[in-house]
Design an enzyme around this catalytic site. Structure first.
Site, PDB file in Angstrom:
ATOM      1  N   ASN A 200     -67.789  25.482 -27.922  1.00 47.80           N
ATOM      2  CA  ASN A 200     -68.461  25.254 -29.199  1.00 47.80           C
ATOM      3  C   ASN A 200     -68.634  23.773 -29.534  1.00 47.80           C
ATOM      4  O   ASN A 200     -68.966  23.444 -30.645  1.00 47.80           O
ATOM      5  CB  ASN A 200     -67.721  25.980 -30.318  1.00 47.80           C
ATOM      6  CG  ASN A 200     -66.357  25.399 -30.567  1.00 47.80           C
ATOM      7  OD1 ASN A 200     -65.840  24.621 -29.745  1.00 47.80           O
ATOM      8  ND2 ASN A 200     -65.751  25.732 -31.687  1.00 47.80           N
ATOM      9  N   CYS A 201     -68.404  22.877 -28.565  1.00 52.78           N
ATOM     10  CA  CYS A 201     -68.607  21.449 -28.812  1.00 52.78           C
ATOM     11  C   CYS A 201     -70.017  21.063 -28.415  1.00 52.78           C
ATOM     12  O   CYS A 201     -70.508  21.427 -27.362  1.00 52.78           O
ATOM     13  CB  CYS A 201     -67.599  20.603 -28.010  1.00 52.78           C
ATOM     14  SG  CYS A 201     -65.941  20.665 -28.666  1.00 52.78           S
ATOM     15  N   LEU A 202     -70.656  20.291 -29.264  1.00 49.78           N
ATOM     16  CA  LEU A 202     -72.023  19.837 -28.987  1.00 49.78           C
ATOM     17  C   LEU A 202     -72.031  18.684 -28.014  1.00 49.78           C
ATOM     18  O   LEU A 202     -71.118  17.928 -27.901  1.00 49.78           O
ATOM     19  CB  LEU A 202     -72.701  19.420 -30.292  1.00 49.78           C
ATOM     20  CG  LEU A 202     -72.790  20.517 -31.350  1.00 49.78           C
ATOM     21  CD1 LEU A 202     -73.374  19.940 -32.636  1.00 49.78           C
ATOM     22  CD2 LEU A 202     -73.635  21.665 -30.865  1.00 49.78           C
TER      23      LEU A 202
ATOM     24  N   LYS B 208     -65.886  21.443 -20.717  1.00 46.39           N
ATOM     25  CA  LYS B 208     -66.210  21.153 -22.111  1.00 46.39           C
ATOM     26  C   LYS B 208     -65.964  22.406 -22.954  1.00 46.39           C
ATOM     27  O   LYS B 208     -66.378  23.499 -22.563  1.00 46.39           O
ATOM     28  CB  LYS B 208     -67.690  20.750 -22.184  1.00 46.39           C
ATOM     29  CG  LYS B 208     -68.204  20.444 -23.559  1.00 46.39           C
ATOM     30  CD  LYS B 208     -69.646  20.020 -23.468  1.00 46.39           C
ATOM     31  CE  LYS B 208     -70.344  20.156 -24.785  1.00 46.39           C
ATOM     32  NZ  LYS B 208     -71.768  19.859 -24.666  1.00 46.39           N
TER      33      LYS B 208
END
Length: 112
Positions: A110-112, A107
């Site tokens: 910086n992706c939630l 992932k």
């Protein structure tokens, strides 16, 4: 609790968010199974971006966030494909996160 998919005649483990536990488990069949879980039927256009994501990861040892992804796609495939609207049409919601998942990558940080 981990999940799994069946692809290539084997059970492939996933983490709780649906990303591959082991990056070496990826194959095109695994990509198709991961996409199907997300409600996406992979086309040649999807695979073009998926393979580009894998090349980005091999080059930089990280999954790109949206802005670097758009820039890289633009450099590699031209500005008609190097834009967020095109990537959103292929990978709705979060192209960087969803594309990385289908490409068998971690992932993006910086992706939630």
């Amino acid at each position: 609790m981990n999940d799994f998919i069946n692809a290539d005649g084997r059970v492939v483990p996933l983490d709780k968010e649906g990303f591959l536990v082991a990056l070496d488990d990826w194959s095109e069949a695994v990509a198709h199974a991961l996409a199907k879980r997300e409600g996406i039927e992979l086309t040649d256009a999807h695979m073009e971006v998926v393979l580009l994501l894998r090349r980005f990861y091999q080059t930089f040892q990280l999954s790109p966030a949206m802005r670097p992804l758009v820039k890289f796609v633009g450099q590699e495939l031209g500005k008609d494909k190097g834009n967020s609207m095109y990537l959103l049409s292929l990978f709705p919601g979060s192209p960087a996160k969803l594309g990385s998942k289908i490409a068998g990558l971690p992932k993006p940080e910086n992706c939630l």
